[in-house]
Scaffold this motif. Structure first.
Motif, PDB file in Angstrom:
ATOM      1  N   ILE A  79       0.822  -1.219   0.000  1.00 53.44           N
ATOM      2  CA  ILE A  79       0.000   0.000   0.000  1.00 53.44           C
ATOM      3  C   ILE A  79       0.852   1.264   0.000  1.00 53.44           C
ATOM      4  N   ALA A  80       2.132   1.140   0.289  1.00 54.07           N
ATOM      5  CA  ALA A  80       3.051   2.289   0.175  1.00 54.07           C
ATOM      6  C   ALA A  80       4.444   1.736  -0.077  1.00 54.07           C
ATOM      7  N   PRO A  81       5.157   2.243  -1.023  1.00 56.22           N
ATOM      8  CA  PRO A  81       4.818   3.335  -1.927  1.00 56.22           C
ATOM      9  C   PRO A  81       3.794   2.882  -2.967  1.00 56.22           C
ATOM     10  N   ASN A  82       3.137   3.848  -3.572  1.00 54.64           N
ATOM     11  CA  ASN A  82       2.164   3.554  -4.614  1.00 54.64           C
ATOM     12  C   ASN A  82       2.872   3.056  -5.870  1.00 54.64           C
ATOM     13  N   HIS A  83       2.134   2.319  -6.686  1.00 57.26           N
ATOM     14  CA  HIS A  83       2.681   1.809  -7.938  1.00 57.26           C
ATOM     15  C   HIS A  83       3.095   2.985  -8.832  1.00 57.26           C
ATOM     16  N   LYS A  84       4.302   2.925  -9.341  1.00 58.44           N
ATOM     17  CA  LYS A  84       4.910   3.928 -10.222  1.00 58.44           C
ATOM     18  C   LYS A  84       5.107   5.285  -9.536  1.00 58.44           C
ATOM     19  N   GLN A  85       5.223   5.266  -8.213  1.00 56.61           N
ATOM     20  CA  GLN A  85       5.470   6.505  -7.473  1.00 56.61           C
ATOM     21  C   GLN A  85       6.951   6.863  -7.532  1.00 56.61           C
ATOM     22  N   GLY A  92      18.653   7.193   0.339  1.00 55.05           N
ATOM     23  CA  GLY A  92      18.232   5.907  -0.206  1.00 55.05           C
ATOM     24  C   GLY A  92      17.295   5.156   0.721  1.00 55.05           C
ATOM     25  N   SER A  93      16.618   5.870   1.621  1.00 57.14           N
ATOM     26  CA  SER A  93      15.672   5.230   2.543  1.00 57.14           C
ATOM     27  C   SER A  93      14.306   5.121   1.888  1.00 57.14           C
ATOM     28  N   VAL A  94      13.733   3.933   1.959  1.00 58.62           N
ATOM     29  CA  VAL A  94      12.410   3.678   1.400  1.00 58.62           C
ATOM     30  C   VAL A  94      11.611   2.941   2.464  1.00 58.62           C
ATOM     31  N   TYR A  95      10.416   3.457   2.762  1.00 57.81           N
ATOM     32  CA  TYR A  95       9.545   2.849   3.761  1.00 57.81           C
ATOM     33  C   TYR A  95       8.385   2.166   3.042  1.00 57.81           C
ATOM     34  N   VAL A  96       8.222   0.870   3.328  1.00 53.87           N
ATOM     35  CA  VAL A  96       7.240   0.050   2.633  1.00 53.87           C
ATOM     36  C   VAL A  96       6.198  -0.435   3.633  1.00 53.87           C
ATOM     37  N   GLU A 137      14.883   2.756 -11.063  1.00 52.23           N
ATOM     38  CA  GLU A 137      13.609   2.036 -11.016  1.00 52.23           C
ATOM     39  C   GLU A 137      13.787   0.750 -10.222  1.00 52.23           C
ATOM     40  N   HIS A 138      12.823   0.457  -9.357  1.00 49.00           N
ATOM     41  CA  HIS A 138      12.886  -0.750  -8.524  1.00 49.00           C
ATOM     42  C   HIS A 138      11.511  -1.401  -8.451  1.00 49.00           C
ATOM     43  N   SER A 139      11.513  -2.716  -8.185  1.00 53.58           N
ATOM     44  CA  SER A 139      10.251  -3.439  -7.991  1.00 53.58           C
ATOM     45  C   SER A 139      10.210  -4.009  -6.584  1.00 53.58           C
ATOM     46  N   LEU A 140       9.014  -4.032  -6.016  1.00 54.30           N
ATOM     47  CA  LEU A 140       8.779  -4.584  -4.685  1.00 54.30           C
ATOM     48  C   LEU A 140       7.716  -5.667  -4.780  1.00 54.30           C
ATOM     49  N   GLN A 141       7.838  -6.688  -3.932  1.00 50.22           N
ATOM     50  CA  GLN A 141       6.817  -7.720  -3.863  1.00 50.22           C
ATOM     51  C   GLN A 141       6.832  -8.312  -2.455  1.00 50.22           C
ATOM     52  N   LEU A 142       5.650  -8.558  -1.912  1.00 49.65           N
ATOM     53  CA  LEU A 142       5.506  -9.217  -0.610  1.00 49.65           C
ATOM     54  C   LEU A 142       5.166 -10.677  -0.829  1.00 49.65           C
ATOM     55  N   MET A 143       5.774 -11.541  -0.029  1.00 48.52           N
ATOM     56  CA  MET A 143       5.401 -12.954  -0.032  1.00 48.52           C
ATOM     57  C   MET A 143       5.035 -13.330   1.387  1.00 48.52           C
ATOM     58  N   VAL A 144       3.895 -14.031   1.530  1.00 47.56           N
ATOM     59  CA  VAL A 144       3.396 -14.451   2.834  1.00 47.56           C
ATOM     60  C   VAL A 144       3.567 -15.957   2.947  1.00 47.56           C
ATOM     61  N   PHE A 145       4.148 -16.382   4.067  1.00 46.39           N
ATOM     62  CA  PHE A 145       4.431 -17.796   4.307  1.00 46.39           C
ATOM     63  C   PHE A 145       3.647 -18.275   5.519  1.00 46.39           C
ATOM     64  N   ASN A 146       3.217 -19.544   5.495  1.00 44.84           N
ATOM     65  CA  ASN A 146       2.563 -20.128   6.661  1.00 44.84           C
ATOM     66  C   ASN A 146       3.609 -20.751   7.582  1.00 44.84           C
ATOM     67  N   GLY A 147       3.168 -21.405   8.651  1.00 42.37           N
ATOM     68  CA  GLY A 147       4.078 -22.010   9.618  1.00 42.37           C
ATOM     69  C   GLY A 147       4.937 -23.127   9.047  1.00 42.37           C
ATOM     70  N   LYS A 148       4.520 -23.701   7.929  1.00 38.48           N
ATOM     71  CA  LYS A 148       5.282 -24.770   7.271  1.00 38.48           C
ATOM     72  C   LYS A 148       6.221 -24.224   6.214  1.00 38.48           C
ATOM     73  N   ASN A 149       6.373 -22.894   6.176  1.00 41.16           N
ATOM     74  CA  ASN A 149       7.247 -22.204   5.230  1.00 41.16           C
ATOM     75  C   ASN A 149       6.767 -22.337   3.778  1.00 41.16           C
ATOM     76  N   GLU A 157       3.585  -7.056  -8.195  1.00 43.72           N
ATOM     77  CA  GLU A 157       4.790  -6.232  -8.144  1.00 43.72           C
ATOM     78  C   GLU A 157       4.409  -4.760  -8.144  1.00 43.72           C
ATOM     79  N   THR A 158       5.077  -4.003  -7.313  1.00 44.35           N
ATOM     80  CA  THR A 158       4.905  -2.558  -7.275  1.00 44.35           C
ATOM     81  C   THR A 158       6.203  -1.937  -7.759  1.00 44.35           C
ATOM     82  N   ILE A 159       6.107  -1.064  -8.726  1.00 42.87           N
ATOM     83  CA  ILE A 159       7.276  -0.369  -9.271  1.00 42.87           C
ATOM     84  C   ILE A 159       7.356   1.007  -8.613  1.00 42.87           C
TER      85      ILE A 159
END
Length: 169
Positions: A79-85, A92-96, A137-149, A157-159
């Motif tokens: 939800i932050a940063p916005n796509h193509k923001q 070089g600090s980026v808060y996600v 230009e950079h891309s961000l992506q979140l991955m969510v894992f369960n207890g079994k990895n 992807e957010t650019i």
């Protein structure tokens, strides 16, 4: 004054719990109102209308889910940063910030990927602080894992674009 209202509310709740009992009030030696179910000399009975104390039923089904966390369809989003923001930070600090829906399960972990590479270890929160990100230009992506990895879900992807002041300026 706040203590008085708290005391009144407490008395009303007690009165509702013991509907057949009576509530009395009087002033103490400091001039404060005192409420009790035991009458004293000079105390007057308080008439309580309990019709105003009824509350509508609340749907609590979200608290007791019959479905196991692994059977739910989870969604992850950045939800932050916005796509193509475009971000401007010379350090070089980026808060996600991310979001997982429905509610984040207890044994879940999240990992943030910057340009396809993990930015650090898996964690239990969806806020990240990246340091020393190079300009461009950079891309961000979140991955969510369960207890079994196992991967439960991943975000789109957010650019974003990071601008820094030029060394020549």
């Amino acid at each position: 004054m706040a203590r008085l209202w708290l005391l009144i509310a407490l008395c009303i709740v007690c009165a509702q719990a013991y509907a057949d009992k009576k509530v009395y009030r009087w002033k103490d030696q400091n001039g404060n109102w005192v409420y009790s179910d035991t009458p004293r000399k000079g105390a007057k009975e308080v008439k309580i209308n309990t019709n105003f104390l009824t509350m509508p039923a609340t749907d609590t089904s979200v608290l007791t889910s019959s479905q196991s966390p692994s059977g739910q369809a989870y969604k992850a989003a950045i939800i932050a940063p916005n796509h193509k923001q475009t971000l401007r930070d010379n350090t070089g600090s980026v808060y996600v910030s991310g979001q997982i829906t429905p509610r984040f399960a207890k044994d879940f972990t999240v990992q943030l990927y910057l340009n396809g590479k993990p930015t650090g270890p898996k964690q239990h929160t969806v806020t990240f602080a990246l340091r020393n990100v190079p300009r461009g230009e950079h891309s961000l992506q979140l991955m969510v894992f369960n207890g079994k990895n196992e991967i439960v879900t991943k975000s789109d992807e957010t650019i974003f674009y990071l601008h820094k002041a030029s060394v020549n300026n």
